[in-house]
Design a protein around this motif. Structure first.
Motif, PDB file in Angstrom:
ATOM      1  N   PHE A  60       0.819  -1.314  -0.014  1.00  0.00           N
ATOM      2  CA  PHE A  60      -0.253   0.242  -0.174  1.00  0.00           C
ATOM      3  C   PHE A  60       0.736   1.404   0.115  1.00  0.00           C
ATOM      4  O   PHE A  60       0.192   2.396  -0.237  1.00  0.00           O
ATOM      5  N   GLU A  61       2.248   1.193   0.530  1.00  0.00           N
ATOM      6  CA  GLU A  61       2.924   2.475   0.229  1.00  0.00           C
ATOM      7  C   GLU A  61       3.972   2.303  -0.831  1.00  0.00           C
ATOM      8  O   GLU A  61       5.000   3.046  -0.686  1.00  0.00           O
ATOM      9  N   SER A  62       3.952   1.490  -1.550  1.00  0.00           N
ATOM     10  CA  SER A  62       4.653   1.150  -2.870  1.00  0.00           C
ATOM     11  C   SER A  62       4.037   1.531  -4.066  1.00  0.00           C
ATOM     12  O   SER A  62       2.820   2.197  -3.836  1.00  0.00           O
ATOM     13  N   ALA A  63       4.344   1.077  -5.125  1.00  0.00           N
ATOM     14  CA  ALA A  63       3.806   1.487  -6.456  1.00  0.00           C
ATOM     15  C   ALA A  63       2.786   0.480  -6.750  1.00  0.00           C
ATOM     16  O   ALA A  63       2.154   0.762  -7.741  1.00  0.00           O
ATOM     17  N   LEU A  64       2.603  -0.629  -6.054  1.00  0.00           N
ATOM     18  CA  LEU A  64       1.787  -1.740  -6.369  1.00  0.00           C
ATOM     19  C   LEU A  64       0.355  -1.244  -6.267  1.00  0.00           C
ATOM     20  O   LEU A  64      -0.413  -1.249  -7.249  1.00  0.00           O
ATOM     21  N   GLU A  65      -0.052  -0.733  -5.259  1.00  0.00           N
ATOM     22  CA  GLU A  65      -1.537  -0.702  -5.054  1.00  0.00           C
ATOM     23  C   GLU A  65      -1.912   0.867  -5.917  1.00  0.00           C
ATOM     24  O   GLU A  65      -3.129   0.600  -6.620  1.00  0.00           O
ATOM     25  N   GLY A 122      -0.673   1.714  -8.530  1.00  0.00           N
ATOM     26  CA  GLY A 122      -0.749   1.259  -9.757  1.00  0.00           C
ATOM     27  C   GLY A 122      -2.092   0.772 -10.207  1.00  0.00           C
ATOM     28  O   GLY A 122      -2.743   0.786 -11.259  1.00  0.00           O
ATOM     29  N   TYR A 123      -2.321  -0.247  -9.269  1.00  0.00           N
ATOM     30  CA  TYR A 123      -3.509  -0.912  -9.426  1.00  0.00           C
ATOM     31  C   TYR A 123      -4.928  -0.083  -9.495  1.00  0.00           C
ATOM     32  O   TYR A 123      -5.641  -0.030 -10.080  1.00  0.00           O
ATOM     33  N   ASP A 124      -4.837   0.765  -8.507  1.00  0.00           N
ATOM     34  CA  ASP A 124      -5.866   1.798  -8.162  1.00  0.00           C
ATOM     35  C   ASP A 124      -6.196   2.669  -9.500  1.00  0.00           C
ATOM     36  O   ASP A 124      -7.226   3.050  -9.489  1.00  0.00           O
ATOM     37  N   ASN A 165     -10.071  -0.234  -6.642  1.00  0.00           N
ATOM     38  CA  ASN A 165      -9.567  -0.931  -7.986  1.00  0.00           C
ATOM     39  C   ASN A 165     -10.812  -1.903  -8.433  1.00  0.00           C
ATOM     40  O   ASN A 165     -11.740  -2.149  -7.636  1.00  0.00           O
ATOM     41  N   ALA A 166     -10.503  -2.534  -9.488  1.00  0.00           N
ATOM     42  CA  ALA A 166     -11.418  -3.603 -10.372  1.00  0.00           C
ATOM     43  C   ALA A 166     -11.915  -4.661  -9.000  1.00  0.00           C
ATOM     44  O   ALA A 166     -13.411  -4.839  -9.268  1.00  0.00           O
ATOM     45  N   LEU A 167     -10.992  -5.459  -8.530  1.00  0.00           N
ATOM     46  CA  LEU A 167     -11.548  -6.544  -7.765  1.00  0.00           C
ATOM     47  C   LEU A 167     -12.243  -6.008  -6.491  1.00  0.00           C
ATOM     48  O   LEU A 167     -13.309  -6.700  -6.337  1.00  0.00           O
ATOM     49  N   GLU A 184     -11.216   3.607 -13.120  1.00  0.00           N
ATOM     50  CA  GLU A 184     -11.625   3.806 -14.496  1.00  0.00           C
ATOM     51  C   GLU A 184     -11.221   5.214 -15.258  1.00  0.00           C
ATOM     52  O   GLU A 184     -11.079   5.373 -16.202  1.00  0.00           O
ATOM     53  N   VAL A 185     -10.966   6.220 -14.063  1.00  0.00           N
ATOM     54  CA  VAL A 185     -10.644   7.702 -14.499  1.00  0.00           C
ATOM     55  C   VAL A 185      -9.021   7.778 -14.728  1.00  0.00           C
ATOM     56  O   VAL A 185      -8.510   8.766 -15.189  1.00  0.00           O
ATOM     57  N   GLY A 186      -8.311   6.818 -14.243  1.00  0.00           N
ATOM     58  CA  GLY A 186      -6.704   6.992 -14.337  1.00  0.00           C
ATOM     59  C   GLY A 186      -6.273   7.881 -13.146  1.00  0.00           C
ATOM     60  O   GLY A 186      -4.864   8.667 -13.466  1.00  0.00           O
TER      61      GLY A 186
END
Length: 207
Positions: A48-53, A55-57, A117-119, A143-145
Protein backbone atom coordinates in the motif's frame (compact mmCIF):
# COMPACT_ATOMS: atom_id res chain seq x y z
CA UNK A 1 -20.98 45.72 -0.39
CA UNK A 2 -21.86 42.33 1.07
CA UNK A 3 -20.28 39.27 -0.56
CA UNK A 4 -22.64 37.15 -2.63
CA UNK A 5 -24.44 34.37 -0.79
CA UNK A 6 -22.97 30.91 -1.36
CA UNK A 7 -24.73 28.84 -3.98
CA UNK A 8 -27.08 26.19 -2.58
CA UNK A 9 -25.83 22.61 -2.50
CA UNK A 10 -27.56 20.55 -5.18
CA UNK A 11 -25.69 17.21 -5.09
CA UNK A 12 -23.89 15.07 -2.52
CA UNK A 13 -20.84 12.90 -3.19
CA UNK A 14 -19.60 10.21 -0.83
CA UNK A 15 -16.22 8.60 -0.50
CA UNK A 16 -16.51 4.83 -0.12
CA UNK A 17 -13.97 3.42 2.33
CA UNK A 18 -14.54 4.30 5.99
CA UNK A 19 -17.44 6.53 4.99
CA UNK A 20 -20.04 4.27 3.39
CA UNK A 21 -18.38 1.01 4.47
CA UNK A 22 -15.62 0.07 6.89
CA UNK A 23 -12.23 -0.97 5.47
CA UNK A 24 -9.46 -2.86 7.24
CA UNK A 25 -6.42 -3.23 4.96
CA UNK A 26 -4.50 -5.01 7.71
CA UNK A 27 -6.89 -7.95 7.45
CA UNK A 28 -5.31 -8.77 4.10
CA UNK A 29 -1.81 -7.92 5.37
CA UNK A 30 -2.07 -10.22 8.38
CA UNK A 31 -3.02 -13.19 6.20
CA UNK A 32 -0.37 -12.57 3.58
CA UNK A 33 2.22 -11.96 6.31
CA UNK A 34 1.76 -15.51 7.62
CA UNK A 35 2.49 -16.93 4.16
CA UNK A 36 5.43 -14.58 3.51
CA UNK A 37 6.99 -14.87 7.00
CA UNK A 38 6.85 -11.09 7.46
CA UNK A 39 5.04 -8.74 9.80
CA UNK A 40 1.67 -7.29 8.72
CA UNK A 41 3.28 -3.84 8.79
CA UNK A 42 5.97 -4.95 6.35
CA UNK A 43 3.33 -6.31 3.99
CA UNK A 44 1.33 -3.09 4.28
CA UNK A 45 4.36 -0.97 3.41
CA UNK A 46 5.33 -3.14 0.45
CA UNK A 47 1.81 -3.18 -1.04
CA UNK A 48 0.00 0.00 0.00
CA UNK A 49 2.98 2.36 0.38
CA UNK A 50 4.77 1.18 -2.77
CA UNK A 51 3.86 1.55 -6.44
CA UNK A 52 1.78 -1.65 -6.39
CA UNK A 53 -1.58 -0.56 -5.01
CA UNK A 54 -1.51 2.95 -6.54
CA UNK A 55 -0.73 1.39 -9.91
CA UNK A 56 -3.69 -0.96 -9.58
CA UNK A 57 -5.98 1.76 -8.26
CA UNK A 58 -5.30 3.95 -11.29
CA UNK A 59 -5.66 1.17 -13.86
CA UNK A 60 -1.99 1.23 -14.88
CA UNK A 61 -1.71 -2.36 -13.64
CA UNK A 62 -4.35 -4.92 -14.64
CA UNK A 63 -5.91 -7.29 -12.13
CA UNK A 64 -3.84 -10.19 -13.42
CA UNK A 65 -0.63 -8.15 -13.33
CA UNK A 66 -1.38 -7.04 -9.78
CA UNK A 67 -1.92 -10.64 -8.66
CA UNK A 68 1.30 -11.80 -10.35
CA UNK A 69 3.36 -8.88 -8.99
CA UNK A 70 2.15 -9.27 -5.41
CA UNK A 71 2.55 -13.04 -5.25
CA UNK A 72 5.90 -12.83 -7.07
CA UNK A 73 7.18 -10.05 -4.83
CA UNK A 74 6.41 -11.99 -1.65
CA UNK A 75 7.30 -15.39 -3.11
CA UNK A 76 3.96 -16.97 -2.18
CA UNK A 77 2.16 -19.63 -4.20
CA UNK A 78 -1.46 -18.51 -3.99
CA UNK A 79 -4.03 -19.61 -6.56
CA UNK A 80 -5.68 -16.60 -8.16
CA UNK A 81 -9.08 -17.41 -6.65
CA UNK A 82 -7.60 -17.56 -3.14
CA UNK A 83 -5.68 -14.32 -3.67
CA UNK A 84 -8.88 -12.62 -4.85
CA UNK A 85 -10.75 -13.80 -1.74
CA UNK A 86 -8.02 -12.53 0.60
CA UNK A 87 -7.70 -9.22 -1.27
CA UNK A 88 -11.45 -8.56 -1.13
CA UNK A 89 -12.16 -9.62 2.46
CA UNK A 90 -11.54 -6.14 3.89
CA UNK A 91 -15.01 -4.64 4.08
CA UNK A 92 -17.78 -4.45 6.67
CA UNK A 93 -21.01 -2.44 6.87
CA UNK A 94 -20.97 1.04 8.40
CA UNK A 95 -23.95 1.24 10.75
CA UNK A 96 -26.61 3.67 9.61
CA UNK A 97 -25.24 4.45 6.16
CA UNK A 98 -27.78 2.47 4.13
CA UNK A 99 -30.60 4.40 5.76
CA UNK A 100 -28.74 7.69 5.38
CA UNK A 101 -28.04 7.40 1.66
CA UNK A 102 -31.57 6.27 0.88
CA UNK A 103 -32.96 9.22 2.85
CA UNK A 104 -30.66 11.72 1.12
CA UNK A 105 -31.38 10.24 -2.31
CA UNK A 106 -34.98 11.39 -1.94
CA UNK A 107 -33.71 15.00 -1.92
CA UNK A 108 -30.42 15.06 -3.83
CA UNK A 109 -28.64 13.25 -6.64
CA UNK A 110 -25.91 11.15 -5.03
CA UNK A 111 -22.49 10.38 -6.49
CA UNK A 112 -19.63 8.15 -5.38
CA UNK A 113 -15.96 9.13 -5.64
CA UNK A 114 -13.48 6.45 -4.63
CA UNK A 115 -9.85 5.40 -4.83
CA UNK A 116 -10.46 1.73 -5.60
CA UNK A 117 -9.66 -1.09 -8.00
CA UNK A 118 -11.53 -3.55 -10.17
CA UNK A 119 -11.50 -6.52 -7.78
CA UNK A 120 -12.59 -4.46 -4.79
CA UNK A 121 -15.37 -2.63 -6.58
CA UNK A 122 -16.77 -5.77 -8.21
CA UNK A 123 -16.91 -7.35 -4.74
CA UNK A 124 -18.47 -4.24 -3.18
CA UNK A 125 -21.14 -3.99 -5.91
CA UNK A 126 -22.22 -7.53 -5.12
CA UNK A 127 -22.05 -7.41 -1.32
CA UNK A 128 -23.35 -3.86 -0.80
CA UNK A 129 -25.85 -3.61 -3.66
CA UNK A 130 -28.60 -2.07 -1.50
CA UNK A 131 -26.23 0.61 -0.23
CA UNK A 132 -25.09 1.57 -3.74
CA UNK A 133 -28.51 1.41 -5.40
CA UNK A 134 -29.41 5.12 -4.96
CA UNK A 135 -26.20 6.49 -6.52
CA UNK A 136 -26.53 8.21 -9.88
CA UNK A 137 -22.94 7.52 -10.92
CA UNK A 138 -19.62 6.27 -9.56
CA UNK A 139 -16.34 8.05 -10.29
CA UNK A 140 -13.68 5.40 -9.68
CA UNK A 141 -9.92 5.89 -9.71
CA UNK A 142 -9.17 2.79 -11.75
CA UNK A 143 -11.60 3.91 -14.46
CA UNK A 144 -10.53 7.56 -14.70
CA UNK A 145 -6.78 6.94 -14.21
CA UNK A 146 -6.41 9.31 -11.27
CA UNK A 147 -6.53 9.05 -7.48
CA UNK A 148 -7.47 11.51 -4.77
CA UNK A 149 -6.06 14.03 -4.02
CA UNK A 150 -5.01 14.53 -7.66
CA UNK A 151 -7.04 17.22 -9.46
CA UNK A 152 -8.14 14.99 -12.36
CA UNK A 153 -10.40 12.71 -10.32
CA UNK A 154 -12.29 15.67 -8.82
CA UNK A 155 -12.65 17.21 -12.26
CA UNK A 156 -14.09 13.91 -13.49
CA UNK A 157 -16.68 14.15 -10.71
CA UNK A 158 -17.57 17.75 -11.63
CA UNK A 159 -18.11 16.73 -15.26
CA UNK A 160 -20.17 13.70 -14.22
CA UNK A 161 -22.37 15.74 -11.86
CA UNK A 162 -22.94 18.42 -14.49
CA UNK A 163 -23.10 21.35 -12.10
CA UNK A 164 -20.88 24.00 -10.57
CA UNK A 165 -18.29 22.53 -8.17
CA UNK A 166 -19.40 24.66 -5.21
CA UNK A 167 -22.87 23.12 -5.51
CA UNK A 168 -21.43 19.63 -4.90
CA UNK A 169 -20.92 18.53 -1.29
CA UNK A 170 -18.07 16.01 -1.02
CA UNK A 171 -17.67 13.84 2.09
CA UNK A 172 -14.41 12.02 2.88
CA UNK A 173 -12.73 10.76 6.05
CA UNK A 174 -9.22 11.85 4.99
CA UNK A 175 -8.28 15.49 5.52
CA UNK A 176 -5.90 15.52 2.53
CA UNK A 177 -8.69 14.35 0.23
CA UNK A 178 -11.09 16.96 1.61
CA UNK A 179 -8.46 19.64 1.01
CA UNK A 180 -7.85 18.32 -2.52
CA UNK A 181 -11.57 18.63 -3.24
CA UNK A 182 -11.68 22.19 -1.94
CA UNK A 183 -8.76 23.16 -4.18
CA UNK A 184 -10.97 22.15 -7.13
CA UNK A 185 -13.82 24.33 -5.90
CA UNK A 186 -15.96 21.62 -4.31
CA UNK A 187 -17.71 22.10 -0.98
CA UNK A 188 -16.07 19.41 1.17
CA UNK A 189 -16.47 18.18 4.74
CA UNK A 190 -14.50 15.63 6.71
CA UNK A 191 -16.57 12.59 7.66
CA UNK A 192 -16.10 11.34 11.22
CA UNK A 193 -19.25 9.33 11.98
CA UNK A 194 -22.78 8.86 10.63
CA UNK A 195 -24.17 10.59 13.71
CA UNK A 196 -21.98 13.67 13.30
CA UNK A 197 -22.71 13.83 9.57
CA UNK A 198 -26.46 13.79 10.16
CA UNK A 199 -26.12 16.60 12.71
CA UNK A 200 -24.09 18.67 10.25
CA UNK A 201 -26.59 18.05 7.45
CA UNK A 202 -29.42 19.11 9.74
CA UNK A 203 -27.52 22.25 10.73
CA UNK A 204 -27.20 23.22 7.06
CA UNK A 205 -30.85 22.42 6.27
CA UNK A 206 -29.89 19.46 4.07
CA UNK A 207 -31.52 16.63 6.01
Amino acid sequence: MAPPAPRPLTAITFDLGNVLIRVDHLRFCRRLAVLAALSPQEVYAQVFESALEPGYDTGRITTREFYERVTGHFGVALPYSRFRDLWCDLFDPMDGMVEMVHHLASRFPLFLLSNTNALHFDYIKERFAVLLQPFRACVLSYEVGSRKPEPAIYQALIRQAGRLPEEILFLDDKVSFVEGARRQGLTAWQFRSPQELQQELERHGLW
